[in-house]
Design a protein around this motif. Structure first.
Motif, short mmCIF file in Angstrom:
data_model
loop_
_atom_site.label_atom_id
_atom_site.label_comp_id
_atom_site.label_asym_id
_atom_site.label_seq_id
_atom_site.Cartn_x
_atom_site.Cartn_y
_atom_site.Cartn_z
N SER A 319 16.55 6.07 7.50
CA SER A 319 17.71 6.20 6.53
C SER A 319 17.69 5.29 5.54
CB SER A 319 18.95 5.92 7.36
OG SER A 319 18.74 4.62 7.59
N THR A 320 16.88 4.01 5.86
CA THR A 320 16.06 3.03 4.71
C THR A 320 15.15 3.47 4.07
OG1 THR A 320 18.16 2.27 5.96
CG2 THR A 320 16.69 0.72 3.85
N LEU A 321 13.64 3.31 4.80
CA LEU A 321 12.03 2.60 5.09
C LEU A 321 11.50 3.63 4.23
CD1 LEU A 321 12.24 -0.09 7.26
CD2 LEU A 321 12.31 -0.63 4.45
N SER A 322 10.48 3.77 3.99
CA SER A 322 9.69 4.58 3.83
C SER A 322 8.83 5.06 4.88
CB SER A 322 8.98 4.78 2.35
OG SER A 322 7.89 3.91 2.61
N ARG A 323 8.47 6.46 5.00
CA ARG A 323 7.53 6.77 6.52
C ARG A 323 6.35 5.23 6.42
NH1 ARG A 323 2.31 7.70 6.78
NH2 ARG A 323 2.99 8.66 4.93
N ILE A 324 6.52 4.97 5.39
CA ILE A 324 4.76 3.77 5.81
C ILE A 324 5.71 2.48 5.87
CG2 ILE A 324 3.21 2.03 4.22
CD1 ILE A 324 2.52 4.91 3.00
#
Length: 492
Positions: A319-324
Motif C-alpha cells: 500500500s506504500t512501497l513499490s514491489r522492489i
C-alpha cells in the motif's frame, strides 16, 4: 618511473588533477601538517601526521602502516598471535606486524577547523604488491555498492545520530600516570543538560555552547548538517544530516564522529558515541539509518509507489512501497538477526533493545512506527519514500552497517520476497526477538548463509574473531560497569 599509486591502479588523469590541486591548497594556506587517516574496523580514525612538504610524495607512494592495526579489538589488543609461526595463517598478506601502505584520496582533502595549519586526507590500505586489502571496511562497502550497481541501483542514506556530550570536570583519572592502565579510566564529567524534557528550547539554550562547536565543525568540513536537537536523555543530543549517496554518507559519518570528539575536547567537553554511557540514569543512543534505492541511471526513487496496490490494506507493504521496495524490506527482515552485529557491534549496545524505549526489540516493520525495527516513511507519490532501520547504535562502523543493508535487501529483491503485515504492537509477545548480546549476534551472523557468502568467508571469520574477543573479555570482567566505562566511554 611508475608510482605506487599507479601500481595500485588508482591513479589516472582525474586523480593527478586532484593531487595537484590539493598540493596547491596546502602551499597557499601555509599548512604545516597533513594527517593521513584510515577508518579501522570499529569506525575509529587512525593514521600518521606528515609535515606538509612530504604530503605530495605520500599521495603518490603511500604511507606505511603496521598491519596489526587491522587486527585490534575495541581495547586495542591484537586478536591474533602475529609473532608465532602460523599465527596469521588464516590471513594471507598479514604476518609478523608487516607493513601496509595507506593510499590517500586527494579528493578527500579538508583543512581542519579546530586546529592550526593542519590538513586531512582519508586513505585505504594496500598490500606492498599494490592490491587493496580486502578486509578494509570501506573496501567491503565499495564491493557491496558494485553489486548493487550491477543490479541497476544506487543507494541513498540519511543519518540521524544520537550521542552524548558532557563537560569535562577533571582529567586526572585519564591522564595521571599513577592511574594508567589498559584500558584506562575516562575523565570525570558533568552533564550539559538534565534531560527528560524532549526538544525543550531551554535545554537547547543550556547546551548551546557545545552544540555550536558541533555545528561549526560539521559545516566547516562540508558535512550536510540539517539540525541539532536536544534528545530525551540527560546530556543526550542528536544530529540530522541530508541524504546523500551511501559511500559519501558513510564517509561523512566517520568524519563527523571523529571530528566533533576532537573539536569538543579542545573546548573542555567529552563527546561519546557509546550507546549506553556508564551512569545510573541514561537513555540509550541510537543511529537511525534512512535508506532508499534509486535507479542508477535516472536517480528515480525505486521504493516510491504512485498508488496503493489493488486490494491492499494500510498494513500491507504494497500500500506504500513499490514491489522492489517491499522485497527490499522483506530482505532486511529475513536477515535481521544476521545483520544485527553490523548495526550494533559492541557488548554495550545490546542494552538498548528493551520495550517501550523508542528502540526495537523484535524483527518487525511498521508504518511510521518508532517502536518497530524497520519504519516505513512516506506515502504514495512521495519521492522521499524510504525505510528507516532503527537497530543501529552510533558506534557502528558505517561501511559495514550499510553493506549489511545492501546484501540483505538485494537478497529480498532477487528472491522476490514479500513482507508480512505491518505491526501495530511492536513490543507485543510472539514476534521473533533480536539478539540480546554480542555473542548471540555473532552466532546469528555465522548462521546466515546469504550474508556469509556476500561478505565472504574470510571477512566473516576475521570480523567474528575480533568481536568474539570483545565478548570474551566482557564475560570475564567481574565489574561489567567498570569494563564498559574503560572499554567504550573514553574511546568511543
Amino acid at each position: 618511473m611508475t608510482s605506487f599509486a599507479e601500481q595500485c591502479r588508482i591513479h589516472d588523469a582525474a586523480r593527478e588533477e586532484a593531487l595537484a590541486r590539493t598540493v596547491r591548497i596546502i602551499k597557499a594556506a601555509n599548512l604545516e601538517l597533513v594527517r593521513f587517516v584510515w577508518c579501522d574496523l570499529h569506525g575509529v580514525l587512525r593514521g600518521k601526521t606528515l609535515v606538509a612538504p612530504a604530503a605530495e610524495k605520500a599521495m603518490r607512494e603511500g604511507v606505511g602502516l603496521v598491519s596489526t592495526l587491522m587486527l585490534k579489538d575495541t581495547s586495542d589488543r591484537t586478536a591474533w598471535k602475529v609473532f608465532e609461526p602460523g599465527g596469521t595463517a588464516s590471513l594471507p598478506g598479514f604476518g609478523f606486524a608487516n607493513n601496509f601502505l595507506l593510499m590517500a584520496d586527494p579528493e578527500s582533502f579538508r583543512q581542519l577547523p579546530w586546529t592550526t595549519a593542519t590538513g586531512w586526507l582519508r586513505g585505504q590500505p594496500h598490500y606492498p604488491d599494490g592490491k587493496p586489502v580486502e578486509l578494509d571496511t570501506r573496501y567491503v562497502l565499495q564491493r557491496a555498492l558494485e553489486r548493487l550497481h550491477a543490479a541497476g541501483y544506487a543507494m541513498k542514506c540519511g543519518l540521524e545520530v544520537e550521542f552524548h556530550i558532557y563537560r569535562i570536570e577533571d582529567t586526572t583519572p585519564q591522564l595521571d600516570p599513577e592511574l594508567a592502565a589498559w584500558n584506562g579510566l575516562p575523565p570525570k564529567v558533568r552533564m550539559i543538560h538534565p534531560g527528560y524534557n524532549l526538544l525543550a528550547e531551554a535545554w537547547f539554550d543550556m547546551s548551546e555552547e557545545p552544540l555550536r562547536i558541533v555545528q561549526r565543525t560539521a559545516q566547516a568540513l562540508g558535512l550536510p548538517l540539517l539540525s541539532l536537537e536536544v534528545e530525551f536523555g540527560p546530556s543526550q543530543v542528536e544530529a540530522v544530516f541530508e541524504a546523500t549517496d551511501a559511500l559519501t554518507a558513510a564517509d561523512n559519518m566517520v568524519l563527523f564522529r571523529n571530528a566533533v570528539k576532537m573539536a569538543l575536547l579542545r573546548a573542555g567537553y567529552h563527546a561519546t558515541f557509546m550507546c549506553r554511557p556508564p551512569f545510573p540514569t541514561i537513555m540509550s543512543s541510537g543511529w537511525h539509518l534512512h535508506q532508499s534505492l534509486v535507479d542508477a541511471k535516472t536517480g528515480r526513487n525505486v521504493f516510491r509507489r504512485d498508488s496503493p496496490a489493488e486490494g491492499s490494506t494500510p498494513l500491507q507493504a504494497s500500500s506504500t512501497l513499490s514491489r522492489i521496495g517491499e522485497s527490499y524490506l522483506a530482505g532486511l527482515l529475513a536477515h535481521a538477526q544476521g545483520m544485527t552485529v553490523f548495526c550494533t557491534p559492541t557488548a554495550n549496545g545490546f542494552g538498548r533493545f528493551r520495550p517501550n524505549a523508542l528502540a526495537p526489540q523484535s524483527v518487525l516493520w511498521g508504518r511510521d512506527n518508532r517502536g518497530a525495527m524497520l519504519r516505513v516513511v512516506g506515502e504514495c507519490g512521495d519521492e522521499a519514500t524510504r525505510i528507516e532501520n532503527r537497530i543501529g547504535e552510533p558506534a557502528a562502523n558505517p561501511y559495514l552497517y550499510f553493506a549489511s543493508q545492501i546484501h540483505a535487501g538485494l537478497d529480498g529483491i532477487e528472491r522476490g520476497l514479500t513482507a508480512p503485515p505491518a505491526t501495530e504492537s511492536p513490543y507485543g509477545a510472539g514476534a521473533e526477538p533480536l539478539p540480546t548480546r554480542l555473542g548471540d549476534a555473532i552466532a546469528a551472523l555465522q548462521r546466515d548463509e546469504v550474508l556469509c557468502k556476500a561478505f565472504g568467508p574470510a571477512f566473516i571469520d576475521y570480523f567474528s574473531r575480533i568481536k568474539q574477543a570483545e565478548q570474551d573479555r566482557f564475560d570475564a570482567a567481574e565489574d561489567k560497569d567498570d569494563f564498559q566505562r574503560r572499554e567504550y566511554f573514553g574511546r568511543f
